[in-house]
Design an enzyme around this catalytic site. Structure first.
Site, PDB file in Angstrom:
ATOM      1  N   PRO A  67       1.179  -1.520   0.232  1.00 20.51           N
ATOM      2  CG  PRO A  67      -0.823  -1.480   2.285  1.00 20.51           C
ATOM      3  CD  PRO A  67       0.091  -2.143   1.376  1.00 20.51           C
ATOM      4  CD  GLU A  68       3.959   3.898  -3.756  1.00 25.28           C
ATOM      5  OE1 GLU A  68       3.665   4.736  -4.180  1.00 25.28           O
ATOM      6  OE2 GLU A  68       4.580   3.541  -4.791  1.00 25.28           O
ATOM      7  CG  HIS A  87      -3.951 -14.775   6.600  1.00 32.63           C
ATOM      8  ND1 HIS A  87      -2.518 -14.929   7.711  1.00 32.63           N
ATOM      9  CD2 HIS A  87      -4.169 -15.386   5.971  1.00 32.63           C
ATOM     10  CE1 HIS A  87      -2.101 -16.157   6.822  1.00 32.63           C
ATOM     11  NE2 HIS A  87      -3.254 -17.014   6.125  1.00 32.63           N
ATOM     12  NE  ARG A 145       4.564 -11.526   1.960  1.00 31.33           N
ATOM     13  CZ  ARG A 145       5.396 -10.265   1.233  1.00 31.33           C
ATOM     14  NH1 ARG A 145       5.360 -10.092   0.067  1.00 31.33           N
ATOM     15  NH2 ARG A 145       6.857 -10.963   1.162  1.00 31.33           N
ATOM     16  NE  ARG A 170      17.493  18.220   0.611  1.00 33.54           N
ATOM     17  CZ  ARG A 170      17.775  17.524   1.176  1.00 33.54           C
ATOM     18  NH1 ARG A 170      17.865  16.445   1.028  1.00 33.54           N
ATOM     19  NH2 ARG A 170      17.209  17.841   2.192  1.00 33.54           N
TER      20      ARG A 170
END
Ligand code: ZN
Length: 275
Positions: free
Chosen positions: A2-3, A98, A117, A160
């Protein structure tokens, strides 16, 4: 994995059930996920009311009436399931091995955390612990907040020497922008992932036109992704990510999407229209 858009979509789906809800019971079905559950986890949750459900980068933060904050990271495969009228934790069947944590609310709803997981993480922090948390306290500005604008991004990138794509993945510069959406935003803004980060700012750190385009592109790409993962509209998933060899989707561009490894991550870009 997931982002930010996936985590924000989870927050929006949970918020109507959790905000101002009293936690009636918590069923913790194993001792740990990625790390052990905090000591007295259940005792510190039961009877408390959730004051607010927020998100910081890819963390969900539930502020409790006790002053503690419950922090959840979904890891690789964590998800929540909402049963609006489950009638207690024991009533949520243990059929799925799970299903690791069931939060029963006084309303009768149950919120189940499932994580095959087990890279997920749950923490319970006091206000002092929250303020000095090694990850959360160092996060940069939230890309969807009003504080994130061209001036803020230019200030953070000033001087940067690292590439722009690598700078965008630095959590101290933009919080929670992952590899996929960094590539997508750079394509939308027509900026090369390989140019120096400092090139979007003047020597004094003021924003150049590129900083304005990039800030707008990041917000647009994330907002669309949240809509998509929330199921509000169907659209093709990504315009450049994982599309090596495809024609550039930009109108009037005859470029072909390429992939290059940058700081160990795949960058997808169009060499013709991204400068
Ligand atoms: Zn192109």
């Amino acid at each position: 994995m997931p982002e930010l858009p996936e985590v924000e979509a989870v927050r929006r789906s949970l918020a109507p059930f959790l905000t101002r809800a009293r936690i009636a019971d918590v069923d913790v079905r194993r001792p740990d996920l990625r790390a052990p559950f905090p000591t007295a986890f259940r005792a510190r949750l039961v009877g408390r009311t959730v004051r607010a459900l927020d998100r910081r980068a890819k963390y969900l933060l539930a502020t409790l009436s006790s002053g503690d904050t419950l922090i959840v990271h979904l890891g690789m495969s964590g998800s929540f399931r909402i049963d609006p009228a489950a009638g207690g934790a024991k009533a949520v069947s243990a059929a799925d091995r799970h299903d690791h944590v069931v939060f029963s609310l006084a309303s009768g709803a149950a919120i189940t955390f499932n994580d095959p997981r087990r890279f997920g993480l749950m923490l319970l922090l006091t206000p002092a612990q929250l303020a000095r948390h090694p990850v959360l306290s160092r996060l940069g500005v939230e890309p969807l907040s009003s504080e994130f604008d061209a001036a803020a991004l230019a200030r953070a990138c000033r001087g940067r020497k690292t590439s722009l794509k690598v700078a965008l993945l630095d959590q101290r510069i933009v919080a929670g922008l992952g590899n996929i959406y960094a590539s997508e935003a750079l394509h939308a803004a027509r900026l090369s992932p390989f140019r120096r980060a400092s090139t979007i700012a003047t020597a004094s750190g003021a924003p150049r036109e590129a900083a304005r385009r990039l800030t707008a592109a990041i917000k647009q790409v994330l907002t669309k992704a949240i809509d998509r993962v929330s199921g509000n509209y169907r659209s093709s998933r990504f315009r450049v990510y994982d599309r090596e060899g495809d024609p550039c989707p930009r109108r009037n561009c005859s470029g072909v999407i390429r992939r290059r490894t940058q700081a160990g991550r795949s960058t997808f870009y169009c060499p013709a229209c991204q400068r």
